[in-house]
Design a protein around this motif. Sequence first.
Motif, short mmCIF file in Angstrom:
data_model
loop_
_atom_site.label_atom_id
_atom_site.label_comp_id
_atom_site.label_asym_id
_atom_site.label_seq_id
_atom_site.Cartn_x
_atom_site.Cartn_y
_atom_site.Cartn_z
N ALA A 85 -18.97 -11.08 -1.63
CA ALA A 85 -19.50 -11.27 -0.31
C ALA A 85 -18.48 -11.33 0.64
CB ALA A 85 -20.49 -12.33 -0.19
N ILE A 86 -17.56 -12.27 0.37
CA ILE A 86 -16.15 -12.41 1.22
C ILE A 86 -15.45 -11.13 1.46
CG2 ILE A 86 -14.08 -13.71 1.43
CD1 ILE A 86 -15.38 -15.86 -0.17
N VAL A 87 -15.20 -10.72 0.49
CA VAL A 87 -14.37 -9.04 0.59
C VAL A 87 -15.28 -7.96 1.45
CG1 VAL A 87 -13.43 -7.16 -0.55
CG2 VAL A 87 -12.91 -9.49 -1.55
N ALA A 90 -15.01 -9.14 5.00
CA ALA A 90 -13.59 -8.75 5.36
C ALA A 90 -13.80 -7.14 5.74
CB ALA A 90 -12.55 -9.26 4.52
N ARG A 91 -14.07 -6.21 4.70
CA ARG A 91 -14.17 -5.11 4.96
C ARG A 91 -14.98 -4.59 6.18
NH1 ARG A 91 -16.76 -0.36 3.69
NH2 ARG A 91 -15.38 1.49 2.74
N TYR A 92 -16.00 -5.26 6.31
CA TYR A 92 -17.00 -4.91 7.48
C TYR A 92 -16.08 -5.39 8.84
CZ TYR A 92 -20.81 -5.36 10.73
OH TYR A 92 -21.63 -5.23 11.95
N LEU A 93 -15.34 -6.43 8.94
CA LEU A 93 -14.51 -6.68 9.89
C LEU A 93 -13.55 -5.52 10.25
CD1 LEU A 93 -13.94 -10.58 9.78
CD2 LEU A 93 -14.76 -9.33 11.91
N LEU A 106 -17.16 -13.68 15.48
CA LEU A 106 -17.18 -15.18 15.23
C LEU A 106 -18.22 -15.34 14.22
CD1 LEU A 106 -16.04 -17.59 16.02
CD2 LEU A 106 -17.88 -17.86 17.92
N GLY A 107 -19.47 -14.70 14.30
CA GLY A 107 -20.40 -15.32 13.24
C GLY A 107 -20.13 -14.50 12.06
N ILE A 108 -19.37 -13.39 11.63
CA ILE A 108 -18.88 -12.93 10.39
C ILE A 108 -17.63 -13.92 9.98
CG2 ILE A 108 -17.77 -11.09 9.46
CD1 ILE A 108 -19.13 -9.36 11.39
N THR A 109 -16.83 -14.26 10.85
CA THR A 109 -15.68 -15.12 10.35
C THR A 109 -16.31 -16.59 9.92
OG1 THR A 109 -15.26 -15.55 12.75
CG2 THR A 109 -13.81 -13.90 11.67
N ALA A 110 -17.27 -16.86 10.70
CA ALA A 110 -17.91 -18.23 10.22
C ALA A 110 -18.63 -17.95 8.97
CB ALA A 110 -18.55 -18.83 11.23
N SER A 111 -19.04 -17.11 8.73
CA SER A 111 -19.93 -16.78 7.44
C SER A 111 -18.77 -16.72 6.32
CB SER A 111 -20.58 -15.28 7.31
OG SER A 111 -21.36 -15.27 8.26
N VAL A 112 -17.58 -16.00 6.68
CA VAL A 112 -16.51 -15.93 5.66
C VAL A 112 -16.04 -17.43 5.37
CG1 VAL A 112 -14.12 -15.13 5.00
CG2 VAL A 112 -16.05 -13.69 5.91
N LEU A 113 -15.86 -18.15 6.25
CA LEU A 113 -15.52 -19.60 6.13
C LEU A 113 -16.41 -20.45 5.31
CD1 LEU A 113 -13.34 -21.80 6.72
CD2 LEU A 113 -14.58 -22.08 8.84
#
Length: 142
Positions: A85-87, A90-93, A106-113
């Motif tokens: 899910a993290i990768v 990151a690919r989506y970003l 910001l939501g995607i980066t918060a999800s990764v965190l």
Amino acid sequence: MNPAKDRKLSRLALNVLGVFEAVGLVIITLATLVAGAFEVKTMVDAGTVTLADLLLLFLYLEILAMVGVYFRSGQLPVRFPIYIAIVALARYLVLDMKSLDDWRMLGITASVLLLAVAVLVIRYGHIRFPYDETPHDRDSQP
């Protein structure tokens, strides 16, 4: 109910489910290998390798590693789907960076965190509270 008969039925059901599980894992492995081969062919045809291509190949590799761990140990570590899910995020970003608004980014980066913190919590839990390595045989208990 007859406990001996129920045990035979349970064993049969577990064996049938095990066969379906193994077939499903083989299908996932083959599909992942085919998708990876298509991606490599696409990169060769294009003559370039992008970060998005590498991340997609890494996703395929993580899926294969997850299946391999399951075949070796019979257990699926929760961390592997989290890594995938993290990768994937990151690919989506990487792919949609220009079209994302600030809040979605910001939501995607918060999800990764959040997923990274979840991995740390799970690892801490496994180290602090390890699993009992000797399975208890319920058939031998009174």
